[in-house]
Design an enzyme around this catalytic site. Sequence first.
Site, PDB file in Angstrom:
ATOM      1  N   GLU A  12      34.889  10.135  80.162  1.00  0.00           N
ATOM      2  CA  GLU A  12      34.469  11.432  80.287  1.00  0.00           C
ATOM      3  C   GLU A  12      35.604  12.138  79.736  1.00  0.00           C
ATOM      4  O   GLU A  12      35.475  13.467  79.957  1.00  0.00           O
ATOM      5  CB  GLU A  12      34.417  11.774  81.972  1.00  0.00           C
ATOM      6  N   ILE A  14      39.067  14.311  79.281  1.00  0.00           N
ATOM      7  CA  ILE A  14      40.150  15.456  80.190  1.00  0.00           C
ATOM      8  C   ILE A  14      39.072  16.227  80.694  1.00  0.00           C
ATOM      9  O   ILE A  14      38.638  17.348  80.194  1.00  0.00           O
ATOM     10  CB  ILE A  14      41.255  15.843  79.604  1.00  0.00           C
ATOM     11  N   HIS A  15      38.538  16.047  82.014  1.00  0.00           N
ATOM     12  CA  HIS A  15      37.425  17.071  82.635  1.00  0.00           C
ATOM     13  C   HIS A  15      38.458  17.505  83.530  1.00  0.00           C
ATOM     14  O   HIS A  15      39.731  17.677  83.683  1.00  0.00           O
ATOM     15  CB  HIS A  15      36.394  16.106  83.205  1.00  0.00           C
ATOM     16  N   ALA A  16      37.742  18.353  84.375  1.00  0.00           N
ATOM     17  CA  ALA A  16      38.401  19.421  85.369  1.00  0.00           C
ATOM     18  C   ALA A  16      39.457  18.783  86.386  1.00  0.00           C
ATOM     19  O   ALA A  16      40.502  19.405  86.595  1.00  0.00           O
ATOM     20  CB  ALA A  16      37.419  20.199  86.297  1.00  0.00           C
ATOM     21  N   ALA A  19      42.473  17.687  84.382  1.00  0.00           N
ATOM     22  CA  ALA A  19      43.187  18.808  83.839  1.00  0.00           C
ATOM     23  C   ALA A  19      43.895  19.691  84.802  1.00  0.00           C
ATOM     24  O   ALA A  19      44.986  20.126  84.611  1.00  0.00           O
ATOM     25  CB  ALA A  19      42.195  19.616  83.092  1.00  0.00           C
TER      26      ALA A  19
END
Length: 91
Positions: A12, A14-16, A19
Amino acid sequence: MISKDYTILAPEGIHARPATALVRLVKKFKSGISLQKGEKTIQLNSMLNILALSTKGGDQVSVLIDGEDEEEAASAIDVFFTEHLTTPDHT
């Protein structure tokens, strides 16, 4: 200045969630810390900056660290990337 290259293995990217964790980690250091993907470089002080880079699984990125505590910051960021997103490229 310290520069370290990584290949993002998390499918996936670097998602929320990572991050947000990365921004929290970076704020502990005085050094300037940025992330480079291709020709684009962003400061790692904002989740929106990180998400705007649109880093996906398989992408190669470089972390650039410059400042008085760069060695300590590089070690902490290396642990974060290794445990959460990547394997280091030993170049």
